[in-house]
Design a protein around this motif. Structure first.
Motif, PDB file in Angstrom:
ATOM      1  N   CYS A   1      59.552  13.698  49.971  1.00  0.00           N
ATOM      2  CA  CYS A   1      58.951  14.801  50.699  1.00  0.00           C
ATOM      3  C   CYS A   1      59.964  15.414  51.640  1.00  0.00           C
ATOM      4  O   CYS A   1      60.745  14.699  52.248  1.00  0.00           O
ATOM      5  CB  CYS A   1      57.744  14.320  51.523  1.00  0.00           C
ATOM      6  SG  CYS A   1      56.474  13.548  50.500  1.00  0.00           S
TER       7      CYS A   1
ATOM      8  N   THR B   1      57.668  24.954  56.322  1.00  0.00           N
ATOM      9  CA  THR B   1      57.801  24.287  55.031  1.00  0.00           C
ATOM     10  C   THR B   1      56.704  24.758  54.085  1.00  0.00           C
ATOM     11  O   THR B   1      55.537  24.877  54.470  1.00  0.00           O
ATOM     12  CB  THR B   1      57.719  22.758  55.155  1.00  0.00           C
ATOM     13  OG1 THR B   1      56.519  22.402  55.848  1.00  0.00           O
ATOM     14  CG2 THR B   1      58.911  22.216  55.923  1.00  0.00           C
TER      15      THR B   1
ATOM     16  N   THR C   1      55.275  24.388  49.834  1.00  0.00           N
ATOM     17  CA  THR C   1      55.363  23.649  48.576  1.00  0.00           C
ATOM     18  C   THR C   1      55.352  24.623  47.404  1.00  0.00           C
ATOM     19  O   THR C   1      54.592  25.602  47.393  1.00  0.00           O
ATOM     20  CB  THR C   1      54.201  22.658  48.414  1.00  0.00           C
ATOM     21  OG1 THR C   1      52.952  23.369  48.471  1.00  0.00           O
ATOM     22  CG2 THR C   1      54.223  21.600  49.512  1.00  0.00           C
TER      23      THR C   1
ATOM     24  N   TRP D   1      56.295  24.872  42.808  1.00  0.00           N
ATOM     25  CA  TRP D   1      56.633  24.152  41.578  1.00  0.00           C
ATOM     26  C   TRP D   1      57.549  25.035  40.716  1.00  0.00           C
ATOM     27  O   TRP D   1      57.423  26.247  40.692  1.00  0.00           O
ATOM     28  CB  TRP D   1      55.389  23.757  40.787  1.00  0.00           C
ATOM     29  CG  TRP D   1      54.511  24.896  40.357  1.00  0.00           C
ATOM     30  CD1 TRP D   1      54.619  25.639  39.218  1.00  0.00           C
ATOM     31  CD2 TRP D   1      53.374  25.428  41.073  1.00  0.00           C
ATOM     32  NE1 TRP D   1      53.631  26.590  39.167  1.00  0.00           N
ATOM     33  CE2 TRP D   1      52.856  26.488  40.284  1.00  0.00           C
ATOM     34  CE3 TRP D   1      52.740  25.103  42.271  1.00  0.00           C
ATOM     35  CZ2 TRP D   1      51.736  27.234  40.674  1.00  0.00           C
ATOM     36  CZ3 TRP D   1      51.641  25.842  42.657  1.00  0.00           C
ATOM     37  CH2 TRP D   1      51.151  26.888  41.866  1.00  0.00           C
TER      38      TRP D   1
ATOM     39  N   ILE E   1      59.727  22.788  49.431  1.00  0.00           N
ATOM     40  CA  ILE E   1      59.538  21.450  48.857  1.00  0.00           C
ATOM     41  C   ILE E   1      59.101  21.683  47.418  1.00  0.00           C
ATOM     42  O   ILE E   1      57.949  21.997  47.149  1.00  0.00           O
ATOM     43  CB  ILE E   1      58.471  20.644  49.623  1.00  0.00           C
ATOM     44  CG1 ILE E   1      58.821  20.544  51.107  1.00  0.00           C
ATOM     45  CG2 ILE E   1      58.323  19.247  49.020  1.00  0.00           C
ATOM     46  CD1 ILE E   1      57.715  19.947  51.960  1.00  0.00           C
ATOM     47  N   ASP E   2      60.040  21.557  46.501  1.00  0.00           N
ATOM     48  CA  ASP E   2      59.779  21.943  45.119  1.00  0.00           C
ATOM     49  C   ASP E   2      59.564  20.720  44.221  1.00  0.00           C
ATOM     50  O   ASP E   2      60.166  19.664  44.432  1.00  0.00           O
ATOM     51  CB  ASP E   2      60.948  22.770  44.578  1.00  0.00           C
ATOM     52  CG  ASP E   2      60.634  23.361  43.214  1.00  0.00           C
ATOM     53  OD1 ASP E   2      59.578  23.996  43.086  1.00  0.00           O
ATOM     54  OD2 ASP E   2      61.449  23.188  42.295  1.00  0.00           O
ATOM     55  N   THR E   3      58.719  20.886  43.213  1.00  0.00           N
ATOM     56  CA  THR E   3      58.403  19.833  42.243  1.00  0.00           C
ATOM     57  C   THR E   3      58.202  20.486  40.881  1.00  0.00           C
ATOM     58  O   THR E   3      57.879  21.668  40.802  1.00  0.00           O
ATOM     59  CB  THR E   3      57.103  19.092  42.647  1.00  0.00           C
ATOM     60  OG1 THR E   3      57.136  18.766  44.019  1.00  0.00           O
ATOM     61  CG2 THR E   3      56.918  17.827  41.832  1.00  0.00           C
TER      62      THR E   3
ATOM     63  N   TYR F   1      53.380  18.412  40.108  1.00  0.00           N
ATOM     64  CA  TYR F   1      53.109  19.034  41.403  1.00  0.00           C
ATOM     65  C   TYR F   1      51.880  18.446  42.099  1.00  0.00           C
ATOM     66  O   TYR F   1      51.934  18.045  43.261  1.00  0.00           O
ATOM     67  CB  TYR F   1      52.940  20.542  41.224  1.00  0.00           C
ATOM     68  CG  TYR F   1      52.692  21.287  42.519  1.00  0.00           C
ATOM     69  CD1 TYR F   1      53.724  21.547  43.406  1.00  0.00           C
ATOM     70  CD2 TYR F   1      51.412  21.744  42.854  1.00  0.00           C
ATOM     71  CE1 TYR F   1      53.509  22.232  44.590  1.00  0.00           C
ATOM     72  CE2 TYR F   1      51.184  22.432  44.029  1.00  0.00           C
ATOM     73  CZ  TYR F   1      52.240  22.680  44.894  1.00  0.00           C
ATOM     74  OH  TYR F   1      51.999  23.360  46.074  1.00  0.00           O
TER      75      TYR F   1
ATOM     76  N   LEU G   1      51.807  16.378  45.643  1.00  0.00           N
ATOM     77  CA  LEU G   1      51.063  16.944  46.758  1.00  0.00           C
ATOM     78  C   LEU G   1      50.014  15.958  47.263  1.00  0.00           C
ATOM     79  O   LEU G   1      49.802  15.822  48.479  1.00  0.00           O
ATOM     80  CB  LEU G   1      50.398  18.246  46.311  1.00  0.00           C
ATOM     81  CG  LEU G   1      49.820  19.148  47.400  1.00  0.00           C
ATOM     82  CD1 LEU G   1      50.876  19.511  48.435  1.00  0.00           C
ATOM     83  CD2 LEU G   1      49.230  20.413  46.770  1.00  0.00           C
TER      84      LEU G   1
ATOM     85  N   PRO H   1      53.374  19.542  54.354  1.00  0.00           N
ATOM     86  CA  PRO H   1      53.816  20.925  54.377  1.00  0.00           C
ATOM     87  C   PRO H   1      52.951  21.796  55.287  1.00  0.00           C
ATOM     88  O   PRO H   1      51.788  21.478  55.549  1.00  0.00           O
ATOM     89  CB  PRO H   1      53.653  21.352  52.927  1.00  0.00           C
ATOM     90  CG  PRO H   1      52.457  20.559  52.468  1.00  0.00           C
ATOM     91  CD  PRO H   1      52.569  19.233  53.155  1.00  0.00           C
TER      92      PRO H   1
ATOM     93  N   ILE I   1      50.743  25.645  51.580  1.00  0.00           N
ATOM     94  CA  ILE I   1      50.568  25.036  50.262  1.00  0.00           C
ATOM     95  C   ILE I   1      50.174  26.113  49.259  1.00  0.00           C
ATOM     96  O   ILE I   1      49.166  26.798  49.430  1.00  0.00           O
ATOM     97  CB  ILE I   1      49.468  23.958  50.293  1.00  0.00           C
ATOM     98  CG1 ILE I   1      49.848  22.829  51.264  1.00  0.00           C
ATOM     99  CG2 ILE I   1      49.198  23.407  48.895  1.00  0.00           C
ATOM    100  CD1 ILE I   1      48.693  21.885  51.568  1.00  0.00           C
TER     101      ILE I   1
END
Length: 441
Positions: free
Chosen positions: A21, A54, A56, A58, A85-87, A92, A96, A107, A110
């Motif tokens: 994270c 921050t 999030t 994807w 904050i990438d996934t 994802y 999260l 985060p 979102i």
């Protein structure tokens, strides 16, 4: 009971899970009251004292759907640094869930991948209620054409509509030309689509071109079964899925689409399959328009492509499609709620909808102007503008309190059917029994 090969698939996929994270750098703190009466800590970074926010995302590196908004916000707010904050898209929601369970300040913002997870996060009090912010700034929800109200949970707003997407059919013009086959039309049944896919399957070995592509999401089968609006993926009877699984299994067996197990174990992204010209067609969401435009802008790809409306079941009107909203929300534990709200309000604004349109992305605010902007953008296949329009739109999944559990079952049974561990009838029977247990039918 899971079969050994399914356990192997699960183990390989679990090994790819990213659980790290992002964290803010907070050398200076100034605790004040925000405009809604809550305490907040204003964070600053060492590099020029910028405020940090921050968010999030994807697959941030493969699409401008988030980066365009982040850049526009930072340009308008030079005192703010947005940290991403990438996934990967497939992981994802899992990541999260882990982050929010930790109850950390990150985060702040979102992007919600689906409405089922929105309902889950809202019920767990992991999202900040937005109604006071909306009232304070007189945000007109009518610009979202009812979408904002559809996102409300028990009458409260926890998000705003950021993006609206629906499925279309992408195709590689160069590969169709090479095969001497006419491009897909805006009025094809799924049977006609399969016939067309067989015509544009050619070559052998590593040079083989597959007629079309089914990514590993169960939605790439189940969506077409709910396209008529008569069923949803939360059901008592799943027999309506059978003809669509029969088609998917048949095309896989005949080599019209790539092998599911290979795609799953190798974690192959659908964008690479299309960009590498391994397939002539691919059903995918409108978000991929921006991805392809960005790919051509950067020089990553240079082939000719286009898209048509998604095929439809027999007896269903041409232009009927399946889609979903992408909401944007604020984490309940954010220490900068006012700043987070400024970002959310900006991201879901009419002003930003034009920025998104310039990048080939359809926002939560639909207008003829946004269609015109997209169609006039560089690298947009302008002759495909009409394919953006639909005659009917149904959500790919309902806002149901058990949707996440049901989706897990759908995913697992989808795996078993597509790798041949269950027959279609066995998979549907298991699906029906497991969902009945969840829903108490």
């Amino acid at each position: 009971m899971k079969k050994p090969i399914v356990l192997l698939l699960s183990a390989i996929m679990a090994a790819t899970l990213i659980t790290g994270c992002g964290k803010k750098d907070t050398p200076k703190e100034d605790t004040t009251k925000n405009e809604t009466g809550n305490e907040q800590t204003e964070n600053t970074k060492n590099d020029g004292g910028k405020k940090t926010l921050t968010v999030t995302t994807w697959d941030n590196d493969t699409t401008p759907q988030f980066s365009a908004t982040i850049k526009a916000f930072e340009d308008a707010h030079p005192d703010v640094k947005v940290e991403v904050i990438d996934t990967s898209a497939d992981e994802y929601n899992n990541k999260l869930t882990v982050m929010l369970a930790a109850e950390s300040k990150d985060p702040d913002v979102i992007w919600v991948k689906d409405m089922g997870s929105l309902l889950s996060m809202a019920s767990k009090k992991q999202l900040l209620e937005l109604d006071e912010f909306i009232a304070k700034d007189n945000v007109d929800l009518s610009v979202y054409s009812g979408a904002a109200e559809q996102l409300q949970v028990e009458g409260k707003s926890y998000s705003l509509p950021y993006r609206s997407d629906w499925y279309v059919l992408y195709y590689n013009k160069d590969l169709f030309d090479k095969a001497g086959v006419e491009y897909p039309s805006n009025d094809m049944t799924w049977a006609e689509y399969e016939e067309l896919a067989r015509k544009v399957t050619f070559g052998e070995g590593s040079d083989k071109v597959y007629g079309t592509h089914n990514h590993t999401w169960q939605a790439l089968v189940t969506n077409w079964a709910v396209q008529d609006g008569k069923n949803t993926v939360v059901a008592k009877d799943y027999s309506y899925l059978k003809p669509y699984y029969e088609q998917a299994v048949r095309m896989q067996k005949d080599g019209i689409i790539q092998d599911y197990a290979t795609l799953k174990t190798a974690n192959i992204h659908y964008s690479s399959v299309f960009k590498n010209q391994q397939v002539a067609m691919m059903p995918m969401g409108t978000w991929f328009i921006g991805t392809m435009m960005q790919s051509q802008t950067s020089g990553e790809t240079d082939f000719n492509w286009g898209f048509a409306t998604i095929p439809h079941p027999e007896g269903v009107a041409a232009g009927s499609t399946v889609g979903a909203l992408t909401p944007i929300a604020i984490g309940a534990n954010t220490d900068v709620p006012d700043l987070a709200w400024e970002f959310v309000k900006f991201a879901a604004s009419a002003e930003n909808s034009k920025t998104l349109a310039e990048n080939g992305i359809l926002s939560g605010i639909q207008s003829e102007e946004s269609f015109d902007i997209i169609a006039s953008a560089e690298f947009f296949p302008s002759e495909c503008k009409d394919a953006l329009k639909y005659t009917n739109y149904v959500f790919d999944r309902p806002l149901d309190e058990n949707i996440d559990e049901v989706r897990t079952v759908l995913d697992e049974e989808h795996d078993l059917i597509m790798i041949g561990e269950y027959t279609i009838d066995e998979g549907i029977k298991e699906l029906q029994e497991r969902v009945a247990e969840i829903k108490g039918y």
